[in-house]
Design a protein around this motif. Structure first.
Motif, PDB file in Angstrom:
ATOM      1  N   VAL A 110       0.920  -1.050   0.499  1.00 37.35           N
ATOM      2  CA  VAL A 110      -0.046  -0.273  -0.196  1.00 37.35           C
ATOM      3  C   VAL A 110       0.656   1.463  -0.083  1.00 37.35           C
ATOM      4  O   VAL A 110       1.927   1.452   1.098  1.00 37.35           O
ATOM      5  N   LYS A 111       0.539   1.933  -0.978  1.00 39.77           N
ATOM      6  CA  LYS A 111       1.489   3.678  -0.772  1.00 39.77           C
ATOM      7  C   LYS A 111       0.673   4.583   0.045  1.00 39.77           C
ATOM      8  O   LYS A 111      -0.200   5.073   0.215  1.00 39.77           O
ATOM      9  N   SER A 112       1.985   4.969   0.430  1.00 40.99           N
ATOM     10  CA  SER A 112       1.236   5.849   1.117  1.00 40.99           C
ATOM     11  C   SER A 112       0.596   7.099   0.460  1.00 40.99           C
ATOM     12  O   SER A 112       0.059   7.624   1.626  1.00 40.99           O
ATOM     13  N   ASP A 203       7.620   3.464  -6.489  1.00 38.62           N
ATOM     14  CA  ASP A 203       7.150   3.906  -7.191  1.00 38.62           C
ATOM     15  C   ASP A 203       6.436   3.743  -8.507  1.00 38.62           C
ATOM     16  O   ASP A 203       5.925   5.129  -8.690  1.00 38.62           O
ATOM     17  N   ILE A 204       7.072   2.867  -9.495  1.00 34.14           N
ATOM     18  CA  ILE A 204       6.256   2.414 -10.729  1.00 34.14           C
ATOM     19  C   ILE A 204       4.876   2.325 -10.574  1.00 34.14           C
ATOM     20  O   ILE A 204       5.009   0.913 -10.262  1.00 34.14           O
ATOM     21  N   PRO A 205       4.041   2.789 -11.305  1.00 36.74           N
ATOM     22  CA  PRO A 205       3.115   1.584 -11.873  1.00 36.74           C
ATOM     23  C   PRO A 205       3.116   0.270 -12.388  1.00 36.74           C
ATOM     24  O   PRO A 205       4.334   0.473 -12.982  1.00 36.74           O
ATOM     25  N   HIS A 251      11.461  -1.623 -15.919  1.00 34.52           N
ATOM     26  CA  HIS A 251      10.143  -0.792 -15.338  1.00 34.52           C
ATOM     27  C   HIS A 251       9.778   0.318 -15.457  1.00 34.52           C
ATOM     28  O   HIS A 251       9.077   0.652 -15.707  1.00 34.52           O
ATOM     29  N   ALA A 252      10.860   1.692 -15.360  1.00 36.60           N
ATOM     30  CA  ALA A 252      10.102   2.646 -15.117  1.00 36.60           C
ATOM     31  C   ALA A 252       9.885   3.024 -16.674  1.00 36.60           C
ATOM     32  O   ALA A 252       9.366   3.768 -17.122  1.00 36.60           O
ATOM     33  N   GLY A 281       1.023   9.995  -6.998  1.00 37.82           N
ATOM     34  CA  GLY A 281       2.375  10.038  -6.197  1.00 37.82           C
ATOM     35  C   GLY A 281       3.349   8.737  -7.205  1.00 37.82           C
ATOM     36  O   GLY A 281       4.276   8.465  -6.670  1.00 37.82           O
ATOM     37  N   TYR A 282       2.955   8.708  -8.357  1.00 38.78           N
ATOM     38  CA  TYR A 282       4.740   8.266  -8.902  1.00 38.78           C
ATOM     39  C   TYR A 282       5.405   9.634 -10.150  1.00 38.78           C
ATOM     40  O   TYR A 282       5.066   9.893 -11.287  1.00 38.78           O
ATOM     41  N   TYR A 283       6.169   9.908  -9.425  1.00 37.85           N
ATOM     42  CA  TYR A 283       7.114  11.019  -9.744  1.00 37.85           C
ATOM     43  C   TYR A 283       8.591  10.471  -9.941  1.00 37.85           C
ATOM     44  O   TYR A 283       8.661  11.385 -11.652  1.00 37.85           O
ATOM     45  N   LYS A 284       9.341   9.159 -10.733  1.00 40.68           N
ATOM     46  CA  LYS A 284       9.540   9.333 -11.232  1.00 40.68           C
ATOM     47  C   LYS A 284       9.558   8.952 -12.658  1.00 40.68           C
ATOM     48  O   LYS A 284       9.947   9.670 -13.943  1.00 40.68           O
TER      49      LYS A 284
END
Length: 375
Positions: A110-112, A203-205, A251-252, A281-284
């Motif tokens: 689970v993501k923050s 944080d990569i979807p 992955h990115a 939240g997917y900053y990269k």
């Protein structure tokens, strides 16, 4: 910003872990233990009032929780099932708590960002329960308001928490999240392997998260297909570059390739798409997407993820592979009546050609020929 004051979190770690034989909460995951991932999720979201409910594996868990400086309570009735642990957790909440997040400790992905979204919704909506939803499925952690506490604390509901929450369905609210982790737990060894893979994405979807974002943004099928082709070319370019010693996040580039045109049709669609992904939240990946139409590259620098996706995008037009010359010649013809547009396209073409030359020299192959071989 959101106000996380007077919100708590209860992590459930009292069960037997019977299908895993060993304590699921203590399994290793990326250099930490599974239980630590859940704790960190809440701490990163600003939730500091965290209680872990322990039971069958208390002797193994308590030293770790002491080390992490996390509060815990022992549920002597853990054999009666999960609801007894929920009651124990609610009993431990501070008197002024307005709501608490409920998370089984074996759900470490689970993501923050998801926690923050739920908290913001609660502050705005004032519902009894806020549920995270991914692809129309509710998951964890629900955020349960103080109006539910008295009934939970009675502890005598045969249907457990589910029955209590069902009675309050009229004052429940759902928050759509692009977080597959709200549905992934650790019941089996196969689940553990899947979660291990998910953790390494950071944080990569995931593929499912990418698909959900594209559906949410109502992206047309031709653009989706274009993104898939760009992602495949970017993937293979990244793998080739990694074979010669680079460290491209595969992955990115796959995720960014699929999502790079998610805002196609809007002004400055690359930057717009980047802002959307940053919001989720997917900053990269947001940074890569924002750079895919126009980017600078230091000629002495090695290509990175943004450069790989940028080049892959330039090698695809419609559903086919084209050279950079073909790609930009078509644009020059389309905007020939505008001297300003032609100047911009010419500058972009020069940048793309320089980037192409750098990668071709590194790999010793023609990029367009390599792309056609791959597809």
């Amino acid at each position: 910003m959101w106000n996380q004051d007077k919100m708590g979190a209860v992590l459930l770690a009292a069960g037997y872990s019977s299908r895993m034989v060993k304590c699921k909460s203590l399994l290793p995951l990326g250099g930490l233990r599974v239980i630590e991932r859940g704790i960190n999720t809440f701490r990163q979201a600003g939730i500091m009032d965290i209680t872990v409910v322990v039971g069958h594996w208390a002797d193994e868990l308590i030293p770790i929780l002491d080390e992490l400086k996390v509060s815990y309570v022992f549920n002597e009735k853990y054999s009666e099932g999960m609801f007894s642990s929920i009651v124990k957790g609610v009993q431990s909440l501070q008197a002024e708590t307005k709501a608490f997040f409920l998370l089984p400790s074996d759900m470490p992905l689970v993501k923050s960002h998801t926690v923050r979204l739920l908290g913001r919704a609660f502050n705005k909506i004032k519902a009894d329960i806020i549920y995270p939803v991914f692809q129309k499925h509710r998951g964890h952690p629900p955020l349960i308001g103080a109006n539910c506490f008295p009934e939970i604390l009675l502890g005598n509901t045969r249907g457990g928490l589910r029955q209590i929450l069902e009675r309050r369905e009229g004052n429940a609210y759902e928050v759509e999240v692009f977080d597959e982790g709200i549905l992934l737990d650790l019941d089996t060894h196969e689940d553990y392997q899947k979660i291990m893979t998910g953790y390494h994405r950071g944080d990569i979807p995931t593929q499912a998260e990418c698909e959900a974002i594209l559906v949410k943004m109502n992206v047309s099928e031709p653009i989706v297909n274009h993104g898939r082709m760009v992602a495949e070319i970017a993937r293979n370019l990244a793998l080739r570059l990694n074979q010669i010693g680079l460290n491209i996040d595969v992955h990115a580039v796959i995720a960014a390739g699929k999502l790079h045109d998610l805002a196609k049709g809007r002004p400055n669609h690359a930057q717009f798409g980047g802002r959307i992904l940053k919001k989720y939240g997917y900053y990269k990946v947001a940074q890569i997407v924002a750079a895919h139409t126009d980017m600078e590259m230091n000629e002495k620098a090695l290509p990175d993820e943004a450069a790989v996706v940028y080049l892959a995008d330039k090698l695809v037009k419609g559903g086919g592979i084209v050279s950079i010359d073909e790609r930009f010649s078509a644009s020059m013809d389309e905007y020939a009546a505008s001297a300003e547009a032609v100047a911009v396209i010419r500058e972009r073409r020069l940048r793309a050609e320089k980037m192409e030359q750098t990668v071709e020299q590194l790999l010793g192959i023609s990029l367009v020929m390599a792309a056609r071989d791959l597809c």
